[in-house]
Scaffold this motif. Structure first.
Motif, PDB file in Angstrom:
ATOM      1  N   ASP A   8     -25.837   6.057  22.848  1.00 42.12           N
ATOM      2  CA  ASP A   8     -24.741   6.156  21.689  1.00 42.12           C
ATOM      3  C   ASP A   8     -25.471   6.112  20.614  1.00 42.12           C
ATOM      4  OD1 ASP A   8     -22.663   6.418  23.529  1.00 42.12           O
ATOM      5  OD2 ASP A   8     -21.789   4.336  22.916  1.00 42.12           O
ATOM      6  N   LEU A   9     -26.322   5.439  20.126  1.00 46.20           N
ATOM      7  CA  LEU A   9     -27.117   5.331  19.034  1.00 46.20           C
ATOM      8  C   LEU A   9     -28.124   6.717  18.803  1.00 46.20           C
ATOM      9  CD1 LEU A   9     -27.455   3.492  16.522  1.00 46.20           C
ATOM     10  CD2 LEU A   9     -29.440   2.643  17.576  1.00 46.20           C
ATOM     11  N   ASP A  46     -23.278  -3.063  15.913  1.00 44.58           N
ATOM     12  CA  ASP A  46     -22.720  -2.603  14.780  1.00 44.58           C
ATOM     13  C   ASP A  46     -23.770  -2.509  13.656  1.00 44.58           C
ATOM     14  OD1 ASP A  46     -22.864  -5.123  15.191  1.00 44.58           O
ATOM     15  OD2 ASP A  46     -21.055  -5.628  13.941  1.00 44.58           O
ATOM     16  N   LYS A  86     -25.947   9.712  17.798  1.00 44.82           N
ATOM     17  CA  LYS A  86     -25.589   9.765  16.302  1.00 44.82           C
ATOM     18  C   LYS A  86     -26.868  10.428  15.676  1.00 44.82           C
ATOM     19  CE  LYS A  86     -22.760   5.676  16.497  1.00 44.82           C
ATOM     20  NZ  LYS A  86     -21.575   5.605  15.691  1.00 44.82           N
ATOM     21  N   ARG A 100     -26.882   4.736   9.716  1.00 41.24           N
ATOM     22  CA  ARG A 100     -26.175   5.706   9.014  1.00 41.24           C
ATOM     23  C   ARG A 100     -26.697   5.548   7.440  1.00 41.24           C
ATOM     24  NH1 ARG A 100     -22.449   5.406   5.019  1.00 41.24           N
ATOM     25  NH2 ARG A 100     -22.141   3.130   4.926  1.00 41.24           N
ATOM     26  N   GLN A 117     -25.271   1.637  24.701  1.00 40.88           N
ATOM     27  CA  GLN A 117     -25.118   1.554  23.231  1.00 40.88           C
ATOM     28  C   GLN A 117     -26.406   2.277  22.643  1.00 40.88           C
ATOM     29  OE1 GLN A 117     -24.308  -2.425  22.608  1.00 40.88           O
ATOM     30  NE2 GLN A 117     -22.101  -2.221  22.272  1.00 40.88           N
ATOM     31  N   CYS A 144     -25.859   0.395  13.977  1.00 38.00           N
ATOM     32  CA  CYS A 144     -25.250   1.652  13.771  1.00 38.00           C
ATOM     33  C   CYS A 144     -25.073   1.837  12.161  1.00 38.00           C
ATOM     34  CB  CYS A 144     -23.839   1.674  14.097  1.00 38.00           C
ATOM     35  SG  CYS A 144     -23.888   1.957  15.907  1.00 38.00           S
TER      36      CYS A 144
END
Length: 115
Positions: A8-9, A40, A12, A47, A5, A43
């Motif tokens: 994944d971060l 979550d 992004k 964002r 994860q 993320c």
């Protein structure tokens, strides 16, 4: 958060910021500092950061002030409890008996006349 994860971060982040370090030591460093944090929430914090900041976020910004979030949740819970108590007190409230106010004023006036 799991190591995958964190990757994944970082993926992004590389979409928005060109100078992100995605080396294994950096992944390890981020994982060590974010492994206890929900993915979550991280993320969402990333964002929000990307919407308002032209520079990549630091770990503290990814965590988004977790202590502040916990304190905000605790304060919200206390406020909800307080209003529930006030509602119970309002439901149990009874009007003042007739003549009570006049009797109180009479006692007070009696006390001031004696001085």
């Amino acid at each position: 958060m799991k190591r995958a994860q964190v990757i994944d971060l970082l993926a992004k982040l590389t979409e928005e910021y060109a100078n992100i370090d995605i080396s294994d030591p950096e992944v390890d460093r981020l994982y060590e500092n974010l492994k206890d944090f929900p993915f979550d929430v991280a993320c969402e914090n990333v964002r929000q950061h990307m919407l308002t900041n032209p520079w990549p976020p630091k770990i503290a910004q990814i965590r988004g002030g977790a202590g502040d979030q916990r304190e905000k949740g605790r304060a919200k819970s206390q406020t909800t409890d307080y209003f529930a108590e006030r509602d119970k007190a309002r439901a149990a409230a009874k009007p003042v008996p007739p003549g009570w106010k006049e009797e109180l004023y009479a006692r007070l006036n009696k006390g001031t006349a004696a001085r």
